[in-house]
Motif scaffolding. Structure first.
Motif, PDB file in Angstrom:
ATOM      1  N   GLN A  57       0.814  -1.214   0.000  1.00  0.00           N
ATOM      2  CA  GLN A  57       0.000   0.000   0.000  1.00  0.00           C
ATOM      3  C   GLN A  57       0.853   1.272   0.000  1.00  0.00           C
ATOM      4  O   GLN A  57       0.453   2.289  -0.568  1.00  0.00           O
ATOM      5  CB  GLN A  57      -0.955   0.005   1.199  1.00  0.00           C
ATOM      6  N   LEU A  89      -6.101  -3.613  -2.183  1.00  0.00           N
ATOM      7  CA  LEU A  89      -7.150  -2.623  -2.436  1.00  0.00           C
ATOM      8  C   LEU A  89      -8.349  -2.899  -1.536  1.00  0.00           C
ATOM      9  O   LEU A  89      -9.473  -3.050  -1.991  1.00  0.00           O
ATOM     10  CB  LEU A  89      -7.548  -2.640  -3.913  1.00  0.00           C
ATOM     11  N   GLU A  90      -8.084  -2.933  -0.255  1.00  0.00           N
ATOM     12  CA  GLU A  90      -9.120  -3.323   0.702  1.00  0.00           C
ATOM     13  C   GLU A  90     -10.084  -2.178   1.021  1.00  0.00           C
ATOM     14  O   GLU A  90      -9.750  -1.008   0.908  1.00  0.00           O
ATOM     15  CB  GLU A  90      -8.474  -3.843   1.992  1.00  0.00           C
ATOM     16  N   GLN A  91     -11.280  -2.594   1.411  1.00  0.00           N
ATOM     17  CA  GLN A  91     -12.306  -1.640   1.819  1.00  0.00           C
ATOM     18  C   GLN A  91     -11.806  -0.878   3.038  1.00  0.00           C
ATOM     19  O   GLN A  91     -11.190  -1.437   3.937  1.00  0.00           O
ATOM     20  CB  GLN A  91     -13.620  -2.354   2.150  1.00  0.00           C
ATOM     21  N   TRP A  93      -9.546   1.355   2.864  1.00  0.00           N
ATOM     22  CA  TRP A  93      -8.273   1.943   2.451  1.00  0.00           C
ATOM     23  C   TRP A  93      -8.390   2.468   1.021  1.00  0.00           C
ATOM     24  O   TRP A  93      -8.107   3.617   0.753  1.00  0.00           O
ATOM     25  CB  TRP A  93      -7.135   0.920   2.529  1.00  0.00           C
ATOM     26  N   ALA A  94      -8.835   1.614   0.088  1.00  0.00           N
ATOM     27  CA  ALA A  94      -8.938   2.007  -1.316  1.00  0.00           C
ATOM     28  C   ALA A  94     -10.341   2.468  -1.706  1.00  0.00           C
ATOM     29  O   ALA A  94     -10.499   3.218  -2.656  1.00  0.00           O
ATOM     30  CB  ALA A  94      -8.512   0.850  -2.211  1.00  0.00           C
ATOM     31  N   TYR A  95     -11.336   1.995  -0.996  1.00  0.00           N
ATOM     32  CA  TYR A  95     -12.726   2.349  -1.335  1.00  0.00           C
ATOM     33  C   TYR A  95     -13.600   2.198  -0.106  1.00  0.00           C
ATOM     34  O   TYR A  95     -13.159   1.708   0.932  1.00  0.00           O
ATOM     35  CB  TYR A  95     -13.244   1.469  -2.495  1.00  0.00           C
ATOM     36  N   GLY A  96     -14.862   2.609  -0.264  1.00  0.00           N
ATOM     37  CA  GLY A  96     -15.811   2.499   0.847  1.00  0.00           C
ATOM     38  C   GLY A  96     -15.579   3.577   1.889  1.00  0.00           C
ATOM     39  O   GLY A  96     -14.750   4.475   1.708  1.00  0.00           O
ATOM     40  N   GLY A  99     -12.112   5.001   2.730  1.00  0.00           N
ATOM     41  CA  GLY A  99     -11.196   4.539   1.686  1.00  0.00           C
ATOM     42  C   GLY A  99     -10.770   5.656   0.753  1.00  0.00           C
ATOM     43  O   GLY A  99     -11.280   5.772  -0.353  1.00  0.00           O
ATOM     44  N   THR A 100      -9.853   6.478   1.213  1.00  0.00           N
ATOM     45  CA  THR A 100      -9.444   7.655   0.445  1.00  0.00           C
ATOM     46  C   THR A 100      -7.994   7.604  -0.046  1.00  0.00           C
ATOM     47  O   THR A 100      -7.507   8.559  -0.631  1.00  0.00           O
ATOM     48  CB  THR A 100      -9.618   8.922   1.303  1.00  0.00           C
ATOM     49  N   ARG A 103      -7.625   8.403  -3.729  1.00  0.00           N
ATOM     50  CA  ARG A 103      -8.369   9.554  -4.238  1.00  0.00           C
ATOM     51  C   ARG A 103      -7.425  10.487  -4.986  1.00  0.00           C
ATOM     52  O   ARG A 103      -6.336  10.777  -4.534  1.00  0.00           O
ATOM     53  CB  ARG A 103      -9.048  10.300  -3.093  1.00  0.00           C
TER      54      ARG A 103
END
Length: 186
Positions: A57, A89-91, A93-96, A99-100, A103
């Motif tokens: 990451q 790409l875990e929720q 951290w990467a999304y949700g 998860g920024t 960005r």
């Protein structure tokens, strides 16, 4: 685990048998020593598939541009790359929610094919615009290899048509019915 460096371009190289591929190996080697480029050979780093998520990451978050470099296997990436994507790409951290970390990262071009990695559920003009942008990005970054596409065999239920990377082909008339080429709308 290899200590990651901060780089503006991160190349995630995932080839399970690089010795069997002259092109992929040569491409990875060609950029390995360029300034501002970090190549992470996932199969060399994680032959046991035990991915150090936090170590992966860090360079991902620091990179301005990320390149996933891998062979296409069964319309997808190799197994270790899929494992990497699921873990790194875990929720949160990467999304949700929360998860920024990614960005503001830049995507040069993409063509989403959510149906079996082959088809889109969107209208042809939308896919045509994305395909045109992808081809432009492909040449703008200096790719000398022609844009690659797929040639698919017809289904036995509709043998008179064949879907190709150039569009829909009417086999009886031997004519292309253009579905995926349109002027780039700005």
């Amino acid at each position: 685990t290899q200590e990651p460096m901060s780089a503006s371009v991160l190349v995630l190289y995932a080839h399970p048998r690089p010795e069997m591929s002259r092109v992929n190996q040569a491409m990875a080697e060609a950029v390995r020593d360029l300034p501002g480029v970090e190549v992470r050979d996932l199969y060399a780093l994680y032959p046991d598939y035990d991915i150090d998520v936090r170590a992966e990451q860090k360079p991902l978050a620091a990179a301005d541009l990320v390149v996933w470099h891998h062979p296409l296997q069964w319309y997808s990436g190799p197994p270790l790359l899929k494992e990497w994507i699921d873990g790194v790409l875990e929720q949160g951290w990467a999304y949700g929610p929360g998860g920024t970390a990614l960005r503001g990262k830049r995507v040069l071009a993409k063509v989403a094919l959510p149906i079996a990695g082959l088809l889109s559920d969107r209208r042809a003009p939308v896919v045509a615009r994305e395909t045109t942008r992808l081809k432009k990005a492909w040449t703008d970054v200096g790719c000398q290899v022609p844009y690659m596409g797929f040639n698919l065999l017809p289904l036995s239920v509709i043998p008179e048509f064949r879907l190709t990377d150039k569009g829909l082909v009417d086999v009886g008339a031997m004519e292309i019915v253009p579905l995926f080429e349109a002027p780039l709308e700005r």
